[in-house]
Design an enzyme around this catalytic site. Sequence first.
Site, PDB file in Angstrom:
ATOM      1  N   ALA A 178       0.833  -1.206   0.000  1.00  0.00           N
ATOM      2  CA  ALA A 178       0.000   0.000   0.000  1.00  0.00           C
ATOM      3  C   ALA A 178       0.866   1.255   0.000  1.00  0.00           C
ATOM      4  O   ALA A 178       1.959   1.258   0.567  1.00  0.00           O
ATOM      5  CB  ALA A 178      -0.902   0.004   1.229  1.00  0.00           C
ATOM      6  N   ASP A 179       0.386   2.315  -0.652  1.00  0.00           N
ATOM      7  CA  ASP A 179       1.047   3.610  -0.490  1.00  0.00           C
ATOM      8  C   ASP A 179       0.210   4.435   0.499  1.00  0.00           C
ATOM      9  O   ASP A 179      -0.812   3.970   0.998  1.00  0.00           O
ATOM     10  CB  ASP A 179       1.244   4.320  -1.838  1.00  0.00           C
ATOM     11  CG  ASP A 179      -0.070   4.656  -2.542  1.00  0.00           C
ATOM     12  OD1 ASP A 179      -1.126   4.667  -1.883  1.00  0.00           O
ATOM     13  OD2 ASP A 179      -0.031   4.907  -3.757  1.00  0.00           O
ATOM     14  N   SER A 180       0.659   5.660   0.785  1.00  0.00           N
ATOM     15  CA  SER A 180      -0.014   6.429   1.840  1.00  0.00           C
ATOM     16  C   SER A 180      -1.473   6.723   1.478  1.00  0.00           C
ATOM     17  O   SER A 180      -2.340   6.761   2.339  1.00  0.00           O
ATOM     18  CB  SER A 180       0.751   7.727   2.110  1.00  0.00           C
ATOM     19  OG  SER A 180       0.803   8.517   0.952  1.00  0.00           O
ATOM     20  N   ASP A 233      -3.376   4.758  -0.307  1.00  0.00           N
ATOM     21  CA  ASP A 233      -4.121   3.509  -0.096  1.00  0.00           C
ATOM     22  C   ASP A 233      -4.570   3.395   1.349  1.00  0.00           C
ATOM     23  O   ASP A 233      -5.690   2.969   1.624  1.00  0.00           O
ATOM     24  CB  ASP A 233      -3.225   2.290  -0.412  1.00  0.00           C
ATOM     25  CG  ASP A 233      -3.030   2.088  -1.910  1.00  0.00           C
ATOM     26  OD1 ASP A 233      -4.000   2.222  -2.663  1.00  0.00           O
ATOM     27  OD2 ASP A 233      -1.890   1.788  -2.305  1.00  0.00           O
TER      28      ASP A 233
END
Lengths: 245, 79
Positions: free
Chosen positions: B37-39, B41
């Site tokens: 996940a990225d921020s 997400d």
Amino acid sequence: MFDLNGKAALVTGASGGIGGEIARVLHGAGAKVGLSGTRQGPLDDLAAELGEGAFALPCDLGDDDALKALPKQAAEAMGSLDILVNNAGITRDGLMMRMGDDDWAQVLDVNLTAVMKLSQASLRGMMKARWGRIVNISSIVGETGNPGQANYAAAKAGMVGMSKSLAQEVASRGITVNCVAPGFIETAMTGKLNDKQREGMLAQIPVGRMGTPDEIAAAVLYLASNEAAYVTGATLHVNGGMAMV
Amino acid sequence: MSEGDIETRVRKIVVEHLGVEEEKVTENASFIDDLGADSLDTVELVMAFEEEFGIEIPDDAAETIQTFGDAVKFIKEAV
């Protein structure tokens, strides 16, 4: 090119000259349009003129609760909210030496803070859809400054910085955030100028005339389209060459 | 709502949102370090949990939700 069938757009300040034209052009390209503004009469007139797929959504952007509810109302009326055009703006001009706190606060609230809140409330649906367009109507004054408009210029410059930041945050979700910066456009706002002011202004414009609302609307249509998917964080200057930035 | 039910629903959201295999969503799986996940997400996941369970997750609480287990624990207490 620039087909907006199946898209739904919310335009703030749609009772004004530029906002009304933006709504007409987006509607003409196939989008459903939500027309927001403070004056119910002109919104109803425009909705009647456009016919199917146009919805009057009166809202006072100075009212925090009404403002935050607007994107939801728009999505309910139109079925979705894919394109947000933050066009509404006010002026409270005066030299900064004499500028009252209220004149500063009101202009910042409506021209900048409301844009942030409307964008925020519109993003959830756009993130889910993996597609969205936010087009903010800034001003050449945000780039060049203008005596008597410290508040307005600050808000319009702030809008550009905010748009660039948000553009970076949401680019990976198919959402673009851009600004259109008009120069002098023939509207009620510039209609207040006297002949001498008008002449002085025209002398600074290489194209030799004022712009028209449909020339701003065309820029908005481009940035709202699928074809502009690779343009984000940009400011498109529509000013007849008055300032080449 | 049973506790197992909550776990199943949270896992389903994570699998759908991050496009990961169900087996990878374990108790200690970190959204960012293990599940890719990225921020943004993580913000979307928190919003999805709020919607699914009809709860509010304040920002300071959201920051503590790093793993699948954290999310399930928070939601169990909140519902």
